[in-house]
Design a protein around this motif. Structure first.
Motif, PDB file in Angstrom:
ATOM      1  N   SER A 117      34.925   4.750 -58.053  1.00 53.20           N
ATOM      2  CA  SER A 117      35.043   6.204 -57.876  1.00 53.20           C
ATOM      3  C   SER A 117      35.155   6.565 -56.396  1.00 53.20           C
ATOM      4  O   SER A 117      35.815   7.549 -56.043  1.00 53.20           O
ATOM      5  CB  SER A 117      33.839   6.918 -58.503  1.00 53.20           C
ATOM      6  OG  SER A 117      32.631   6.614 -57.806  1.00 53.20           O
ATOM      7  N   THR A 171      34.476  12.098 -57.546  1.00 55.96           N
ATOM      8  CA  THR A 171      33.169  11.735 -58.095  1.00 55.96           C
ATOM      9  C   THR A 171      32.397  10.973 -57.028  1.00 55.96           C
ATOM     10  O   THR A 171      32.970  10.147 -56.311  1.00 55.96           O
ATOM     11  CB  THR A 171      33.334  10.868 -59.351  1.00 55.96           C
ATOM     12  OG1 THR A 171      34.027  11.624 -60.351  1.00 55.96           O
ATOM     13  CG2 THR A 171      31.980  10.431 -59.904  1.00 55.96           C
ATOM     14  N   GLN A 191      25.086  10.856 -60.460  1.00 55.43           N
ATOM     15  CA  GLN A 191      26.532  10.935 -60.252  1.00 55.43           C
ATOM     16  C   GLN A 191      27.021  12.371 -60.471  1.00 55.43           C
ATOM     17  O   GLN A 191      26.648  13.025 -61.443  1.00 55.43           O
ATOM     18  CB  GLN A 191      27.255   9.993 -61.199  1.00 55.43           C
ATOM     19  CG  GLN A 191      28.709   9.750 -60.838  1.00 55.43           C
ATOM     20  CD  GLN A 191      29.329   8.657 -61.670  1.00 55.43           C
ATOM     21  OE1 GLN A 191      29.453   8.790 -62.883  1.00 55.43           O
ATOM     22  NE2 GLN A 191      29.724   7.560 -61.040  1.00 55.43           N
ATOM     23  N   THR A 193      30.547  14.884 -60.432  1.00 59.32           N
ATOM     24  CA  THR A 193      32.001  15.017 -60.430  1.00 59.32           C
ATOM     25  C   THR A 193      32.374  16.452 -60.086  1.00 59.32           C
ATOM     26  O   THR A 193      31.867  17.399 -60.707  1.00 59.32           O
ATOM     27  CB  THR A 193      32.601  14.645 -61.796  1.00 59.32           C
ATOM     28  OG1 THR A 193      32.317  13.266 -62.068  1.00 59.32           O
ATOM     29  CG2 THR A 193      34.108  14.853 -61.806  1.00 59.32           C
ATOM     30  N   THR A 195      35.564  18.780 -60.116  1.00 60.36           N
ATOM     31  CA  THR A 195      36.902  18.771 -60.703  1.00 60.36           C
ATOM     32  C   THR A 195      37.880  19.674 -59.961  1.00 60.36           C
ATOM     33  O   THR A 195      39.079  19.636 -60.242  1.00 60.36           O
ATOM     34  CB  THR A 195      36.854  19.218 -62.175  1.00 60.36           C
ATOM     35  OG1 THR A 195      36.366  20.568 -62.241  1.00 60.36           O
ATOM     36  CG2 THR A 195      35.954  18.306 -62.992  1.00 60.36           C
ATOM     37  N   THR A 341      28.774  17.641 -63.886  1.00 53.87           N
ATOM     38  CA  THR A 341      30.083  18.077 -63.417  1.00 53.87           C
ATOM     39  C   THR A 341      29.982  19.489 -62.848  1.00 53.87           C
ATOM     40  O   THR A 341      29.398  20.380 -63.479  1.00 53.87           O
ATOM     41  CB  THR A 341      31.105  18.056 -64.571  1.00 53.87           C
ATOM     42  OG1 THR A 341      31.226  16.717 -65.064  1.00 53.87           O
ATOM     43  CG2 THR A 341      32.476  18.532 -64.105  1.00 53.87           C
TER      44      THR A 341
END
Length: 391
Positions: A117, A171, A191, A193, A195, A341
């Motif tokens: 990533s 990410t 983690q 992310t 977008t 996210t």
């Protein structure tokens, strides 16, 4: 489709093995890839083919191994890439003494665990993700361009220029591992992310820019108007943002979220700082009397320094560590342990997030992962802010 040129030295070991793995990962991710064993055909004049492949690539991934240090051809490939303006992303295949001709470039460490990533995020930063609007000229921009750090756009307010860097989606690992010296329990590693890409100011807001918008200067360190504006509360920043929005059509300025801030600060790294595992006073304005993790003592400047006085990180952002703490948009809250996210922090709270450390903090207090919380009405001479913008 974006094209990646993989440069490496054939060593029959770490470097060549990693080059093969990178090729497979990038092909699976939808990139066009050139690596000499798959791109050269019998009868090709190899150096002409290499030149053509380089000239038609968007980015180079350089696999750094022991053999690369003395490879004339790899050195030539990197030199040509930089000459024609192709970004170079070094990836360490094994622990080596970094060659002098590569020390200006931020690297990814794949000597142990390979976090794909991070590589995909770095590639996305340089070549884009295909998102609509990223390559268009923002309506608020007075100038746009591309340099060694990536895409930028300049905002001008009453003759004062603020440069913004385009931060690609990606990410990353937010927080710190339990092994990191000086970490706190509120830095749970997880983690994240993002977008959507965003524009982020390459410096904190200066006294010049603040004064151009609000016609006052609340700062304590006024010896240079290019110093960050400090002495501003979170509430004050909202007044500034509202006023700035009335001056520039289509701007919609805001503070970065805490996740956006750490993503940009790290700039593809997983180390304690964007500059590596330790720091010097030549990189960061902090209280050098109290270095990090047995590092060498450095300067204690006792004040802020003008923005861009110190080196930028790999994404072209200056003073993300030290100088002044930076207000973020979020209410403070505990981190989750699971992947998330587009996090925006707690839905409600009593304290806002501040990040980055400041000129009078010790070395551990300016790490990428360290997080603090303050009453949004408080003002101190070590707190400022950095502007963020959407598409």
């Amino acid at each position: 489709m974006s094209k990646v040129f993989i440069s490496y030295a054939r060593d029959g070991s770490y470097g060549e093995n990693l080059a093969v793995e990178i090729q497979q990962q990038l092909l699976a991710a939808g990139f066009a890839v050139f690596r000499d064993v798959i791109g050269l055909k019998p009868g090709d004049v190899w150096y002409r083919t290499l030149e053509f492949e380089l000239e038609t690539s968007d980015v180079m991934v350089l696999v750094v191994s022991e053999k690369v240090r003395t490879s004339k051809w790899v050195h030539n490939e990197v030199s040509m890439a930089e000459e024609i303006g192709i970004p170079v992303i070094p990836v360490l295949a094994e622990k080596v003494r970094y060659p002098l001709w590569l020390r200006h470039l931020q690297s990814l460490d794949f000597c142990g665990a390979m976090d794909w990533s991070l590589l995909l995020g770095a590639l996305g930063h340089h070549v884009g993700s295909g998102a609509v609007g990223v390559r268009e000229i923002p309506v608020w921009a007075n100038d746009v361009g591309q340099d060694e750090y990536g895409r930028y756009a300049d905002l001008v307010v009453k003759g004062i220029t603020q440069k913004f860097r385009w931060i690609e989606p990606g990410t990353f690992w937010m927080g710190s591992p339990e092994s990191e010296p000086g970490r706190y329990d509120n830095e749970i590693r997880h983690q994240v992310t993002l977008t959507k890409g965003f524009w982020l100011a390459d410096t904190t807001c200066t006294q010049f820019l603040w004064t151009a918008v609000l016609d006052n200067n609340p700062a304590h360190f006024t010896d240079d108007a290019n110093n960050p504006v400090e002495g501003v509360s979170w509430n004050d920043t909202q007044t500034f943002l509202q006023k700035l929005n009335t001056r520039v059509a289509g701007l919609n300025p805001r503070l970065p979220t805490e996740a956006e801030w750490e993503y940009a600060c790290r700039a593809g790294t997983n180390t304690s700082f964007s500059f590596g595992d330790n720091i010097t006073s030549e990189q960061i304005n902090y209280n050098g009397n109290y270095p990090y993790a047995n590092g060498k003592k450095g300067l204690d400047r006792h004040k802020t320094v003008p923005v861009k006085s110190l080196p930028a990180n790999a994404w072209g952002l200056h003073e993300m560590h030290g100088n002044v703490l930076e207000w973020c948009r979020d209410w403070y809250g505990d981190y989750p342990a699971e992947p998330v996210t587009n996090p925006e922090g707690s839905q409600a709270g009593v304290e806002r997030v501040v990040r980055g450390g400041s000129w009078h903090f010790h070395g551990g207090g300016v790490r990428s992962a360290i997080r603090r919380r303050l009453d949004p009405a408080l003002r101190y001479d070590f707190i400022g802010f950095r502007l963020a913008l959407g598409l």
